[in-house]
Design a protein around this motif. Structure first.
Motif, mmCIF file in Angstrom:
data_model
loop_
_atom_site.group_PDB
_atom_site.id
_atom_site.type_symbol
_atom_site.label_atom_id
_atom_site.label_comp_id
_atom_site.label_asym_id
_atom_site.label_seq_id
_atom_site.Cartn_x
_atom_site.Cartn_y
_atom_site.Cartn_z
ATOM 1 N N ARG A 174 0.948 -1.253 0.151
ATOM 2 C CA ARG A 174 0.129 0.182 -0.010
ATOM 3 C C ARG A 174 0.958 1.389 -0.199
ATOM 4 N N TYR A 175 1.996 1.303 0.824
ATOM 5 C CA TYR A 175 2.707 2.344 0.676
ATOM 6 C C TYR A 175 3.421 2.714 -0.597
ATOM 7 N N LEU A 176 3.996 1.619 -1.052
ATOM 8 C CA LEU A 176 4.523 1.584 -2.544
ATOM 9 C C LEU A 176 3.346 2.241 -3.631
ATOM 10 N N SER A 177 2.364 1.955 -3.422
ATOM 11 C CA SER A 177 1.170 2.358 -4.206
ATOM 12 C C SER A 177 1.140 3.958 -4.104
ATOM 13 N N MET A 178 1.298 4.233 -2.777
ATOM 14 C CA MET A 178 0.961 5.658 -2.381
ATOM 15 C C MET A 178 2.370 6.427 -2.884
ATOM 16 N N LEU A 179 3.314 5.740 -2.944
ATOM 17 C CA LEU A 179 4.557 6.570 -3.574
ATOM 18 C C LEU A 179 4.322 6.898 -5.143
ATOM 19 N N VAL A 180 3.862 5.971 -5.982
ATOM 20 C CA VAL A 180 3.526 6.060 -7.361
ATOM 21 C C VAL A 180 2.640 7.401 -7.303
ATOM 22 N N SER A 181 1.505 7.298 -6.454
ATOM 23 C CA SER A 181 0.614 8.429 -6.658
ATOM 24 C C SER A 181 1.157 9.946 -6.297
ATOM 25 N N ILE A 182 2.269 10.016 -5.296
ATOM 26 C CA ILE A 182 3.020 11.171 -5.082
ATOM 27 C C ILE A 182 3.963 11.581 -6.137
ATOM 28 N N ARG A 183 4.493 10.640 -6.894
ATOM 29 C CA ARG A 183 5.330 10.865 -7.777
ATOM 30 C C ARG A 183 4.536 11.342 -9.063
ATOM 31 N N ALA A 184 3.463 10.894 -9.187
ATOM 32 C CA ALA A 184 2.791 11.455 -10.485
ATOM 33 C C ALA A 184 2.250 12.738 -10.196
ATOM 34 N N ASP A 185 2.386 13.373 -9.117
ATOM 35 C CA ASP A 185 1.632 14.565 -8.655
ATOM 36 C C ASP A 185 2.527 15.865 -9.456
ATOM 37 N N ALA A 186 1.798 16.925 -9.929
ATOM 38 C CA ALA A 186 2.545 17.928 -10.812
ATOM 39 C C ALA A 186 3.457 18.729 -9.887
ATOM 40 N N ARG A 187 3.388 18.498 -8.653
ATOM 41 C CA ARG A 187 4.434 19.330 -7.961
ATOM 42 C C ARG A 187 5.558 18.520 -7.534
ATOM 43 N N PHE A 188 5.854 17.192 -7.888
ATOM 44 C CA PHE A 188 6.675 16.370 -7.633
ATOM 45 C C PHE A 188 8.088 16.782 -8.049
ATOM 46 N N ASN A 189 8.066 17.534 -9.142
ATOM 47 C CA ASN A 189 9.579 17.849 -9.931
ATOM 48 C C ASN A 189 10.331 18.961 -8.726
ATOM 49 N N ALA A 190 9.596 19.875 -8.513
ATOM 50 C CA ALA A 190 9.948 21.028 -7.714
ATOM 51 C C ALA A 190 10.214 20.452 -6.129
ATOM 52 N N PHE A 191 9.496 19.444 -5.841
ATOM 53 C CA PHE A 191 9.738 18.747 -4.464
ATOM 54 C C PHE A 191 10.903 18.048 -4.553
ATOM 55 N N HIS A 192 11.265 17.170 -5.553
ATOM 56 C CA HIS A 192 12.541 16.358 -5.676
ATOM 57 C C HIS A 192 13.607 17.139 -5.630
ATOM 58 N N ALA A 193 13.583 18.289 -6.460
ATOM 59 C CA ALA A 193 14.750 19.172 -6.471
ATOM 60 C C ALA A 193 15.085 19.721 -5.464
ATOM 61 N N SER A 194 14.042 20.093 -4.700
ATOM 62 C CA SER A 194 14.378 20.702 -3.024
ATOM 63 C C SER A 194 14.893 19.791 -2.338
ATOM 64 N N VAL A 195 14.216 18.607 -2.175
ATOM 65 C CA VAL A 195 14.893 17.633 -1.266
ATOM 66 C C VAL A 195 16.608 17.195 -1.830
ATOM 67 N N ASN A 196 16.834 17.028 -2.991
ATOM 68 C CA ASN A 196 18.018 16.811 -3.509
ATOM 69 C C ASN A 196 19.019 18.118 -3.266
ATOM 70 N N LYS A 250 18.656 19.966 -0.492
ATOM 71 C CA LYS A 250 18.901 19.801 1.148
ATOM 72 C C LYS A 250 19.796 18.615 1.422
ATOM 73 N N ILE A 251 19.920 17.559 0.531
ATOM 74 C CA ILE A 251 20.665 16.558 0.999
ATOM 75 C C ILE A 251 22.166 16.968 0.599
ATOM 76 N N GLY A 252 22.275 17.441 -0.558
ATOM 77 C CA GLY A 252 23.470 17.857 -1.075
ATOM 78 C C GLY A 252 23.950 16.741 -2.289
ATOM 79 N N TYR A 253 23.047 15.987 -2.629
ATOM 80 C CA TYR A 253 23.398 14.932 -3.560
ATOM 81 C C TYR A 253 21.987 14.527 -4.124
ATOM 82 N N ALA A 254 22.053 14.123 -5.214
ATOM 83 C CA ALA A 254 20.870 13.459 -5.839
ATOM 84 C C ALA A 254 20.276 12.392 -5.524
ATOM 85 N N VAL A 255 19.040 12.056 -5.343
ATOM 86 C CA VAL A 255 18.385 10.886 -5.058
ATOM 87 C C VAL A 255 17.430 10.281 -6.037
#
Length: 191
Positions: free
Chosen positions: A143-165, A167-172
């Motif tokens: 169920r968790y993995l399915s939720m992640l697929v939905s989050i990843r498909a959200d239009a806001r995800f690219n900005a979210f992902h770039a911000s997390v990268n 903050k971490i200091g490397y790409a994930v």
């Protein structure tokens, strides 16, 4: 479940934390290999458990798989990006009888297909105290993995992902970015 898009701007990541520093090094070990043998299974399990507050025990008695079968499951997960519920359960049986340990091994083997799962993620996703028997349910992990697929498909995800990268200091990869925000913002249940 709290909204990761709302939480991310307020999420603080300590780049010098060993949890953050060690992640790309563990990932590089697994990404350098196309197939795994029993020695890789043992090395990988110890790396993952070195990253956790739990000591590794390998349960090699039936019905659990032996090290060669465990290594074959890792190779299959890397090659196909998928394992059946029974295969995940078998891998978990081998490493501490723990879906948490199995999910971490699977994440490092195929980080674009398997996300890290633990009691903090369970608490975040299901908003309740995580008991071991619940965290160890493959159905909850799915169920968790399915939720992640939905989050990843959200239009806001690219900005979210770039911000997390940033903050971490490397790409994930995407699943790690989402899981990290969940992990760092998980509720604490007492008693």
């Amino acid at each position: 479940m709290a909204n990761v898009f709302d939480l991310e701007p307020h999420t603080r990541v300590l780049q010098d934390d060993s949890y953050i520093l060690s992640y790309p090094h563990i990932l590089s070990y697994f990404s350098a290999k196309a197939t795994f043998d029993p020695a890789d299974m043992v090395r990988g399990a110890h790396m993952v458990y070195g990253w956790m507050p739990t000591v590794l025990e390998l349960y090699l008695e039936p019905p659990n798989p032996d090290l060669a079968a465990g290594a074959a499951l890792l190779t299959r997960a890397k090659g196909t990006g998928a394992l059946s519920d029974q295969e995940i359960t078998s891998l978990a049986g081998l490493v501490n009888n723990s879906l948490v340990g199995a999910s971490k091994l699977l994440h490092f083997v195929a980080p674009d297909q398997f996300a890290i799962w633990d009691s903090k993620i369970y608490a975040f996703v299901f908003e309740k105290k995580p008991y071991n028997y619940q965290v160890n349910e493959v159905a909850s992990y799915r169920r968790y993995l399915s939720m992640l697929v939905s989050i990843r498909a959200d239009a806001r995800f690219n900005a979210f992902h770039a911000s997390v990268n940033g903050k971490i200091g490397y790409a994930v990869l995407p699943l790690r970015a989402i899981e990290l925000v969940m992990f760092l913002n998980a509720p604490v249940f007492r008693g």
